[in-house]
Design a protein around this motif. Sequence first.
Motif, PDB file in Angstrom:
ATOM      1  N   THR A 130     -13.629   1.718   0.044  1.00 43.76           N
ATOM      2  CA  THR A 130     -12.498   1.195  -0.738  1.00 43.76           C
ATOM      3  C   THR A 130     -11.521   0.462   0.177  1.00 43.76           C
ATOM      4  O   THR A 130     -11.060  -0.644  -0.139  1.00 43.76           O
ATOM      5  N   ALA A 131     -11.210   1.076   1.315  1.00 38.29           N
ATOM      6  CA  ALA A 131     -10.217   0.484   2.220  1.00 38.29           C
ATOM      7  C   ALA A 131     -10.686  -0.872   2.755  1.00 38.29           C
ATOM      8  O   ALA A 131      -9.904  -1.836   2.808  1.00 38.29           O
ATOM      9  N   THR A 132     -11.956  -0.963   3.145  1.00 37.01           N
ATOM     10  CA  THR A 132     -12.434  -2.232   3.722  1.00 37.01           C
ATOM     11  C   THR A 132     -12.453  -3.330   2.661  1.00 37.01           C
ATOM     12  O   THR A 132     -12.162  -4.497   2.959  1.00 37.01           O
ATOM     13  N   ALA A 133     -12.787  -2.952   1.436  1.00 36.06           N
ATOM     14  CA  ALA A 133     -12.812  -3.956   0.355  1.00 36.06           C
ATOM     15  C   ALA A 133     -11.389  -4.416   0.031  1.00 36.06           C
ATOM     16  O   ALA A 133     -11.134  -5.618  -0.123  1.00 36.06           O
ATOM     17  N   LEU A 134     -10.441  -3.490  -0.073  1.00 34.17           N
ATOM     18  CA  LEU A 134      -9.063  -3.876  -0.410  1.00 34.17           C
ATOM     19  C   LEU A 134      -8.440  -4.715   0.701  1.00 34.17           C
ATOM     20  O   LEU A 134      -7.740  -5.699   0.435  1.00 34.17           O
ATOM     21  N   THR A 143     -16.135 -10.927   2.747  1.00 34.52           N
ATOM     22  CA  THR A 143     -16.881  -9.702   3.085  1.00 34.52           C
ATOM     23  C   THR A 143     -15.918  -8.628   3.598  1.00 34.52           C
ATOM     24  O   THR A 143     -14.891  -8.954   4.193  1.00 34.52           O
ATOM     25  N   PRO A 144     -16.282  -7.359   3.391  1.00 27.90           N
ATOM     26  CA  PRO A 144     -15.396  -6.278   3.864  1.00 27.90           C
ATOM     27  C   PRO A 144     -15.241  -6.326   5.378  1.00 27.90           C
ATOM     28  O   PRO A 144     -16.121  -6.800   6.095  1.00 27.90           O
ATOM     29  N   PHE A 145     -14.119  -5.803   5.858  1.00 28.21           N
ATOM     30  CA  PHE A 145     -13.886  -5.721   7.299  1.00 28.21           C
ATOM     31  C   PHE A 145     -14.817  -4.689   7.938  1.00 28.21           C
ATOM     32  O   PHE A 145     -15.105  -3.661   7.327  1.00 28.21           O
ATOM     33  N   PRO A 146     -15.253  -4.930   9.188  1.00 31.72           N
ATOM     34  CA  PRO A 146     -15.810  -3.816   9.964  1.00 31.72           C
ATOM     35  C   PRO A 146     -14.678  -2.843  10.323  1.00 31.72           C
ATOM     36  O   PRO A 146     -13.504  -3.219  10.248  1.00 31.72           O
ATOM     37  N   VAL A 147     -15.054  -1.634  10.727  1.00 33.34           N
ATOM     38  CA  VAL A 147     -14.063  -0.566  10.884  1.00 33.34           C
ATOM     39  C   VAL A 147     -13.989  -0.082  12.324  1.00 33.34           C
ATOM     40  O   VAL A 147     -15.012   0.090  12.994  1.00 33.34           O
ATOM     41  N   PRO A 309      -5.632  -5.634  10.097  1.00 35.22           N
ATOM     42  CA  PRO A 309      -4.982  -4.657   9.217  1.00 35.22           C
ATOM     43  C   PRO A 309      -5.138  -3.234   9.729  1.00 35.22           C
ATOM     44  O   PRO A 309      -5.969  -2.943  10.602  1.00 35.22           O
ATOM     45  N   LEU A 310      -4.320  -2.360   9.151  1.00 32.82           N
ATOM     46  CA  LEU A 310      -4.290  -0.942   9.537  1.00 32.82           C
ATOM     47  C   LEU A 310      -4.344  -0.103   8.266  1.00 32.82           C
ATOM     48  O   LEU A 310      -3.724  -0.463   7.249  1.00 32.82           O
ATOM     49  N   ALA A 311      -5.099   1.011   8.341  1.00 35.84           N
ATOM     50  CA  ALA A 311      -5.153   1.938   7.196  1.00 35.84           C
ATOM     51  C   ALA A 311      -4.921   3.356   7.681  1.00 35.84           C
ATOM     52  O   ALA A 311      -5.294   3.720   8.796  1.00 35.84           O
ATOM     53  N   LEU A 332      -6.064  10.298   0.248  1.00 38.62           N
ATOM     54  CA  LEU A 332      -4.961   9.342   0.097  1.00 38.62           C
ATOM     55  C   LEU A 332      -5.157   8.191   1.071  1.00 38.62           C
ATOM     56  O   LEU A 332      -5.649   8.389   2.190  1.00 38.62           O
ATOM     57  N   LEU A 333      -4.756   7.002   0.607  1.00 40.18           N
ATOM     58  CA  LEU A 333      -4.941   5.793   1.425  1.00 40.18           C
ATOM     59  C   LEU A 333      -3.661   4.968   1.444  1.00 40.18           C
ATOM     60  O   LEU A 333      -3.076   4.711   0.396  1.00 40.18           O
ATOM     61  N   LYS A 334      -3.264   4.552   2.645  1.00 38.44           N
ATOM     62  CA  LYS A 334      -2.202   3.542   2.785  1.00 38.44           C
ATOM     63  C   LYS A 334      -2.792   2.381   3.568  1.00 38.44           C
ATOM     64  O   LYS A 334      -3.561   2.604   4.514  1.00 38.44           O
ATOM     65  N   LEU A 335      -2.408   1.156   3.169  1.00 33.82           N
ATOM     66  CA  LEU A 335      -2.929  -0.048   3.829  1.00 33.82           C
ATOM     67  C   LEU A 335      -1.790  -0.973   4.214  1.00 33.82           C
ATOM     68  O   LEU A 335      -0.918  -1.243   3.384  1.00 33.82           O
TER      69      LEU A 335
END
Length: 362
Positions: A130-134, A143-147, A309-311, A332-335
């Motif tokens: 979810t985080a990489t897609a958002l 495309t989603p970010f690598p992590v 970005p940071l999550a 819980l997720l913050k972006l």
Amino acid sequence: MLAELFRQSARDCAGASPLTSTLLAAASADLDSGGPTRRVMANAERARAGDVPALRFAAAVHRVVLEGRAPALAAHYPTVGGSPELGALWADARGVVEEHADELRALVDTTTVQTNEPGRSGPLFGGLHTATALAAAAAGRRTPFPVRLLEVGASGGLNLRPHRIAYLHGDRVFGDPGSPLRLDTGWSGEPDGDLDRPLRLVGRGGCDPNPVDVSTVDGRQHLLSFVWPDQRERWTRLGAALDLAAVDPVPVRRAPASEWLGEQLARPERDVLTVVWHSVVWQYASAAERAAGRAVLASAAERATAAAPLALLVFEPRRGHDPALPHEFQLLLKLWPAGRSLRLGAGGPHGTPFTWESAPWV
Ligand SMILES: C[S@@+](CC[C@H](N)C(=O)[O-])C[C@H]1O[C@@H](n2cnc3c(N)ncnc32)[C@H](O)[C@@H]1O
């Protein structure tokens, strides 16, 4: 009083582990009557409830069983092929406590309750998708970010391989179908994101003030001894996670969260999503440490950009919607800089079962 702490722990684990509960109830009576348990617990007489001395005692006994040095008691322990006979358990345990009292005392004195639950990789895996897609949508990427995954309170680091696990969801398998660790997710619903797309991890690291080195026999036995012996699913999962760690080692640095995060987050990294992750950790950190951790994160959040970005992704106990329950384990997720703050779901303390949702985190 120590015997009362044993009785409390016996009550607390009665549903999840009848074997541990029976052992601790009998040991509490043994403490009252001055039996061998008192010798084992001699240095823990003034222990606080938060130190859970009874669970340290149960783990120390389990360890002697795992090492093959208590054959009569082993007959009750499913983790070494036994089958519990609760009525006869203490008769077989008492002799072990007596014979190994000095060694058990040393184990109780030198260990803190330390677990590492690979089941929590289920919420982590879905949360990362979810985080990489958002973050990609916010940056206008297709495309989603690598992590880059940074875990604080990583224990043995068993949740640092979310891309190398087979996640079973109905008749579907996500992640790595060939993995030795097959996680029955128990999911209701699904996280946002394309779960069939492989997660790309380009960096991983963890810290813990008290890390467990799972590359050693001692480290593995330590973690195994804290699994309640009649919890077979948890035992199997931990064994498979240790096998996976053996072929894909990731060291865990000895450091508290704020110090380590300060170093890791000093500079934003472009073209990756940096994810700070922790599960069932925050309650163990002091108030000062929590404040320091929040300050480090806030300053890194100010430096985050759409391209770097940071999550923050956490799986922690919090008060939930149901007033009858004391707390529930929420994801819980913050972006940043997207400014998103979401509750992605809630589940069992070990990460499974888990119900996905997407609601504001307030
Ligand atoms: C219940 S364990 C959870 C381990 C792992 N996160 C998991 O989910 O399996 C809690 C962990 O938090 C660690 N811990 C305690 N205080 C900490 C701090 N200030 N910074 C980082 N980790 C901490 C403990 O050493 C322990 O390994």
